[in-house]
Design a protein around this motif. Structure first.
Motif, PDB file in Angstrom:
ATOM      1  N   LYS A   1      12.708 -22.315   1.053  1.00 10.57           N
ATOM      2  CA  LYS A   1      13.875 -23.113   1.163  1.00 10.57           C
ATOM      3  C   LYS A   1      14.472 -22.719   2.459  1.00 10.57           C
ATOM      4  O   LYS A   1      15.060 -23.753   3.061  1.00 10.57           O
ATOM      5  CB  LYS A   1      14.682 -22.906  -0.051  1.00 10.57           C
ATOM      6  N   PHE A   2      14.756 -21.466   2.819  1.00 10.87           N
ATOM      7  CA  PHE A   2      15.422 -21.188   3.918  1.00 10.87           C
ATOM      8  C   PHE A   2      14.675 -21.497   5.279  1.00 10.87           C
ATOM      9  O   PHE A   2      15.268 -22.135   6.160  1.00 10.87           O
ATOM     10  CB  PHE A   2      15.724 -19.532   4.034  1.00 10.87           C
TER      11      PHE A   2
ATOM     12  N   PRO B   1       0.009 -17.975   5.263  1.00 11.48           N
ATOM     13  CA  PRO B   1      -0.146 -16.349   5.124  1.00 11.48           C
ATOM     14  C   PRO B   1      -0.055 -15.889   3.890  1.00 11.48           C
ATOM     15  O   PRO B   1      -0.521 -14.938   3.605  1.00 11.48           O
ATOM     16  CB  PRO B   1       0.942 -16.049   6.111  1.00 11.48           C
ATOM     17  N   ASN B   2       0.775 -16.349   3.027  1.00  8.51           N
ATOM     18  CA  ASN B   2       1.092 -15.972   1.874  1.00  8.51           C
ATOM     19  C   ASN B   2       0.191 -16.087   0.815  1.00  8.51           C
ATOM     20  O   ASN B   2      -0.341 -15.422   0.040  1.00  8.51           O
ATOM     21  CB  ASN B   2       2.493 -16.527   1.487  1.00  8.51           C
TER      22      ASN B   2
ATOM     23  N   PRO C   1       1.945  -6.759   5.343  1.00  8.52           N
ATOM     24  CA  PRO C   1       2.646  -5.678   5.969  1.00  8.52           C
ATOM     25  C   PRO C   1       3.288  -4.632   4.932  1.00  8.52           C
ATOM     26  O   PRO C   1       3.544  -3.453   5.279  1.00  8.52           O
ATOM     27  CB  PRO C   1       3.649  -6.105   6.762  1.00  8.52           C
ATOM     28  N   ARG C   2       3.325  -5.195   3.426  1.00 10.73           N
ATOM     29  CA  ARG C   2       3.902  -4.415   2.550  1.00 10.73           C
ATOM     30  C   ARG C   2       3.226  -3.245   1.922  1.00 10.73           C
ATOM     31  O   ARG C   2       3.412  -2.253   1.510  1.00 10.73           O
ATOM     32  CB  ARG C   2       4.570  -5.078   1.393  1.00 10.73           C
TER      33      ARG C   2
ATOM     34  N   ALA D   1       2.831 -21.537   8.825  1.00 12.91           N
ATOM     35  CA  ALA D   1       3.488 -20.090   9.296  1.00 12.91           C
ATOM     36  C   ALA D   1       4.138 -19.446   8.063  1.00 12.91           C
ATOM     37  O   ALA D   1       4.221 -18.236   7.897  1.00 12.91           O
ATOM     38  CB  ALA D   1       4.787 -20.388  10.230  1.00 12.91           C
ATOM     39  N   HIS D   2       4.467 -20.403   6.933  1.00 10.89           N
ATOM     40  CA  HIS D   2       4.931 -19.564   6.033  1.00 10.89           C
ATOM     41  C   HIS D   2       4.064 -19.575   4.683  1.00 10.89           C
ATOM     42  O   HIS D   2       4.132 -18.806   3.652  1.00 10.89           O
ATOM     43  CB  HIS D   2       6.638 -20.129   5.623  1.00 10.89           C
TER      44      HIS D   2
ATOM     45  N   THR E   1      15.163 -12.150  -0.772  1.00 13.68           N
ATOM     46  CA  THR E   1      13.881 -13.351  -0.874  1.00 13.68           C
ATOM     47  C   THR E   1      14.009 -14.431   0.100  1.00 13.68           C
ATOM     48  O   THR E   1      13.148 -15.356   0.238  1.00 13.68           O
ATOM     49  CB  THR E   1      13.974 -14.024  -2.382  1.00 13.68           C
ATOM     50  N   SER E   2      14.737 -14.432   0.930  1.00 14.73           N
ATOM     51  CA  SER E   2      15.212 -15.605   1.913  1.00 14.73           C
ATOM     52  C   SER E   2      14.506 -15.618   3.043  1.00 14.73           C
ATOM     53  O   SER E   2      14.159 -16.344   3.888  1.00 14.73           O
ATOM     54  CB  SER E   2      16.644 -15.562   2.420  1.00 14.73           C
TER      55      SER E   2
ATOM     56  N   ASP F   1      12.470 -18.567  -2.436  1.00 18.27           N
ATOM     57  CA  ASP F   1      13.564 -18.845  -1.469  1.00 18.27           C
ATOM     58  C   ASP F   1      13.307 -18.802   0.126  1.00 18.27           C
ATOM     59  O   ASP F   1      14.126 -19.881   0.664  1.00 18.27           O
ATOM     60  CB  ASP F   1      14.659 -17.639  -1.696  1.00 18.27           C
ATOM     61  N   TYR F   2      12.210 -18.199   0.399  1.00 20.09           N
ATOM     62  CA  TYR F   2      12.098 -18.274   1.931  1.00 20.09           C
ATOM     63  C   TYR F   2      11.470 -19.285   2.588  1.00 20.09           C
ATOM     64  O   TYR F   2      11.485 -19.979   3.488  1.00 20.09           O
ATOM     65  CB  TYR F   2      11.219 -17.111   2.350  1.00 20.09           C
TER      66      TYR F   2
ATOM     67  N   SER G   1       7.352 -29.925   8.232  1.00 21.43           N
ATOM     68  CA  SER G   1       6.372 -29.304   6.973  1.00 21.43           C
ATOM     69  C   SER G   1       5.222 -28.571   7.545  1.00 21.43           C
ATOM     70  O   SER G   1       4.734 -27.771   6.896  1.00 21.43           O
ATOM     71  CB  SER G   1       6.193 -30.525   6.432  1.00 21.43           C
TER      72      SER G   1
ATOM     73  N   PHE H   1      21.392 -18.451   1.806  1.00 21.43           N
ATOM     74  CA  PHE H   1      21.370 -18.160   0.625  1.00 21.43           C
ATOM     75  C   PHE H   1      21.702 -17.047  -0.025  1.00 21.43           C
ATOM     76  O   PHE H   1      22.069 -16.133   0.577  1.00 21.43           O
ATOM     77  CB  PHE H   1      19.881 -18.796   0.345  1.00 21.43           C
TER      78      PHE H   1
ATOM     79  N   LEU I   1      12.771 -26.423   9.896  1.00 20.36           N
ATOM     80  CA  LEU I   1      11.322 -26.470  10.540  1.00 20.36           C
ATOM     81  C   LEU I   1      10.486 -27.902   9.984  1.00 20.36           C
ATOM     82  O   LEU I   1      10.797 -28.361   8.797  1.00 20.36           O
ATOM     83  CB  LEU I   1      10.686 -25.241   9.950  1.00 20.36           C
TER      84      LEU I   1
ATOM     85  N   ASN J   1      10.585 -14.484   4.784  1.00 19.20           N
ATOM     86  CA  ASN J   1       8.892 -14.461   4.467  1.00 19.20           C
ATOM     87  C   ASN J   1       8.741 -13.089   4.844  1.00 19.20           C
ATOM     88  O   ASN J   1       8.663 -12.663   5.548  1.00 19.20           O
ATOM     89  CB  ASN J   1       8.367 -15.316   5.399  1.00 19.20           C
TER      90      ASN J   1
ATOM     91  N   ARG K   1       4.906 -26.818  10.150  1.00 20.16           N
ATOM     92  CA  ARG K   1       5.220 -25.499  10.596  1.00 20.16           C
ATOM     93  C   ARG K   1       5.247 -24.590   9.238  1.00 20.16           C
ATOM     94  O   ARG K   1       4.941 -23.649   9.118  1.00 20.16           O
ATOM     95  CB  ARG K   1       6.577 -25.433  11.613  1.00 20.16           C
TER      96      ARG K   1
END
Lengths: 325, 325
Positions: B221-222, B240-241, B316-317, B236-237, A103-104, B218-219, B230, A98, B228, A106, B232
């Motif tokens: 979509k990536f 956590p967010n 982590p940020r 995993a994505h 932003t691609s 976007d992540y 649904s 992309f 992957l 996580n 997963r």
């Protein structure tokens, strides 16, 4: 000859419903990609080039959907694939990169986790084996000390590094085709040049096909063997890169080339195409470009077919430029 | 990290001191506790004696100074009614409230999180409309009314569950709780559910909003482009967010669960802190009220600190100020 045809698209139409009726973001597109081919798709924002890429991946967000045409990949029709069949194909035989590398990925998962899962989604391999594949892919795209990088989070990477990670991820399962949607637009020029060079080398080395979507004709000229120019959901001109760039047949392509800063004489204002993209809900009756075209006549009220002007060149215009000159 | 925690502890001490001042001055404006302690027909000398015994004849600032010096030594004064240390009374009652609040929190998460994710993934589905309608009810219908209705339906009409009280407790791993006996669990179900209803609705709304926001990234979509499943992607994505904001809010909400369990505890005659403080307010039992309010403030301060630390672990940020440079 036929088995070389990797991707074959016929009459593809992708629509998004709106209160005023459906909008065709992709409007009757025919494309062919052979193995090892690099196809550039050029167009302005809103020309439908991104939606075309997403359609090939089965990733068009609802309520948008493919309403007509067929997509065949490796000789198999995939247009009506189920979600499970798409999952088996995506990231495995066809991968996508992309536009925005920031932003691609996580933000809360380690790079390693995000890469290893792409392998394990398609292959029954141990995490250690997957990690080895990931290391090799990282080295291939020029990421040094992959072991440290695997434990890092995306925010610890620069934009160029992140895009390399995304490209490495796309390469993991050795796909037959990669669709790259403006992968270098968000990066600075030096990084862009490096990534272009690396991608070209990867295509040559692995024999995979690449569809490079961009608004930048200059970038596409550097990497693509063939170019397709999109305008308002349709392909208006298509052909071998050298042929097309030397003598563009469609006034729109000619306009795009004239507006590239590199082609402008020093000390003069940059040329631009007057007007803007037409509203998809309110397309002109015939040629969509006619309202902005300096050569438009009444003959342009009928939509022309994409017809060949030479063996490796086709244009959708009633009076292609070549004939006039 | 250590510097961060130390600074926060210092701030907490200041907040606690200011709160004690506010609470102490406010409570001195409300009623005369001596009226509640002695028979209205007592002789004036008798009333004066009681007033002197409790130190209520002295000016407010002297009373406050006595309270403050006592508090620094861990003595928050004796209850006027029970004649025992306020702190000891609270410590006695706290486990019952903690048990109720924890159960309610667990119910809120286990029910609210899946429903919220479902609603976020299918924004236009019928299931989503029912869930969101229910959550509006959960937020707008008063807790006490719902509690009474639950008693009428499940205890009085159906006779499935006990009307009130805490039931049998048992000691397991050194913790005395009604979670470890069947009778205790039966007693816990109604009040815990009642206390949880509002939080379930809140968790559903938070989770749905988070899910919709994250799924558009976007992540995601990536991740889909990687092929992957649904399941997963959600695990995993998505999870956590969305957990980052949910945990932040729930951490603070856990404090309100404990602090405002008063209504539920009153309805179900649950022998916890809430019931203690309601009785203390009715009886103008000042030391208990002051001790309770300070306890609640301290609780919020601690929860805020814990949430900040968890936040740093999850995301982590986030790097806490004072760590490194």
């Amino acid at each position: 000859m036929n088995q070389l045809k990797l991707l074959s698209i016929q009459g593809l139409r992708t629509e998004f419903p709106t209160p005023d009726g459906p909008l065709a973001a992709v409007n009757g597109v025919d494309l062919e990609v052979t193995r090892g081919d690099v196809l550039g798709i050029v167009g302005e924002s809103g020309s439908g080039k991104t939606v075309l890429g997403l359609s090939i991946m089965g990733l068009v967000d609802r309520p948008g959907r493919v309403t007509a045409g067929r997509i065949a990949f490796g000789g198999t029709e995939i247009t009506n694939y189920s979600e499970a069949q798409w999952q088996g194909l995506r990231g495995n035989r066809i991968a996508m990169i992309f536009q925005d590398p920031t932003t691609s990925l996580n933000p809360v998962q380690r790079i390693g986790v995000q890469m290893i899962e792409a392998i394990q989604a398609h292959r029954d391999v141990s995490t250690d084996a997957a990690r080895q594949i990931v290391r090799e892919a990282m080295v291939r795209v020029g990421i040094n000390s992959p072991d440290e990088r695997l434990e890092a989070y995306p925010h610890q990477f620069s934009g160029g590094m992140r895009q390399r990670v995304v490209i490495a991820t796309a390469l993991l399962n050795e796909p037959d085709l990669i669709i790259a949607d403006e992968p270098t637009t968000a990066l600075d020029v030096t990084v862009q040049a490096q990534i272009l060079r690396d991608m070209r080398r990867l295509c040559r080395d692995t024999g995979m096909a690449l569809i490079w979507v961009s608004h930048d004709l200059g970038v596409v000229a550097q990497i693509a063997h063939r170019v397709a120019v999109m305008y308002a959901g349709r392909i208006v001109e298509q052909g071998a890169t050298e042929v097309m760039l030397k003598s563009p047949s469609h006034p729109y392509t000619a306009g795009l080339m004239a507006s590239m800063p590199a082609n402008a004489p020093r000390g003069q204002r940059l040329v631009s195409i007057p007007g803007g993209l037409p509203q998809l809900s309110n397309l002109p009756k015939g040629c969509s470009f006619a309202p902005r075209c300096a050569h438009a006549t009444t003959a342009c009220d009928v939509l022309p077919e994409l017809s060949p002007t030479s063996p490796d060149h086709a244009v959708r215009c009633v009076s292609p430029l070549q004939e006039r000159s | 990290m250590l510097a961060f925690i130390l600074r926060r502890v210092m701030q907490s001490v200041v907040v606690l001191f200011v709160m004690s001042l506010v609470v102490f001055s406010m409570i001195n404006l409300v009623g005369d506790p001596v009226d509640m302690l002695v028979n209205p027909e007592s002789l004036p000398e008798e009333i004066d004696r009681v007033r002197r015994d409790f130190g209520l004849d002295q000016p407010a600032y002297v009373q406050y100074w006595k309270f403050l010096t006592g508090a620094l030594a861990g003595d928050l004064g004796n209850s006027f009614i029970f004649g025992r240390p306020a702190l000891a009374l609270m410590v006695e009652r706290f486990p019952a409230t903690l048990e109720l609040a924890t159960s309610a929190l667990i119910i809120a998460i286990t029910v609210g999180l899946p429903l919220g994710i479902y609603a976020g993934l299918r924004p236009n589905g019928w299931g989503t409309r029912i869930i969101m309608g229910g959550s509006v009810l959960g937020i707008s219908v008063p807790t006490f009314w719902l509690g009474l209705m639950m008693i009428i339906v499940f205890s009085v009409i159906l006779g499935w569950l006990p009307v009130s009280g805490r039931g049998e407790t048992a000691v397991f791993l050194g913790i005395e709780s009604s979670l470890f006996t069947l009778d205790g669990l039966k007693h816990l179900i109604l009040p815990a559910t009642n206390l949880a209803l509002f939080k379930i609705a809140m968790v559903i709304r938070l989770t749905r909003a988070g899910t919709e926001e994250v799924m558009a990234q976007d992540y995601i979509k990536f991740a889909r482009a990687k092929g992957l499943s649904s399941k997963r992607i959600v695990r995993a994505h998505l999870l956590p967010n969305i957990l980052i904001p949910i945990i932040t809010v729930l951490g603070i909400e856990f404090g309100t669960l404990i602090a405002f369990a008063t209504v539920t505890e009153s309805i179900f005659a649950w022998p916890g802190l809430g019931k203690l403080v309601i009785d203390a307010i009715v009886n103008l039992d000042r030391p208990i009220v002051v001790a309770y309010l300070l306890f609640v403030v301290a609780l919020f301060l601690v929860l805020n600190l814990v949430v900040d630390i968890i936040y740093a672990v999850l995301d982590p940020r986030v790097r806490l100020q004072g760590e490194g440079g």
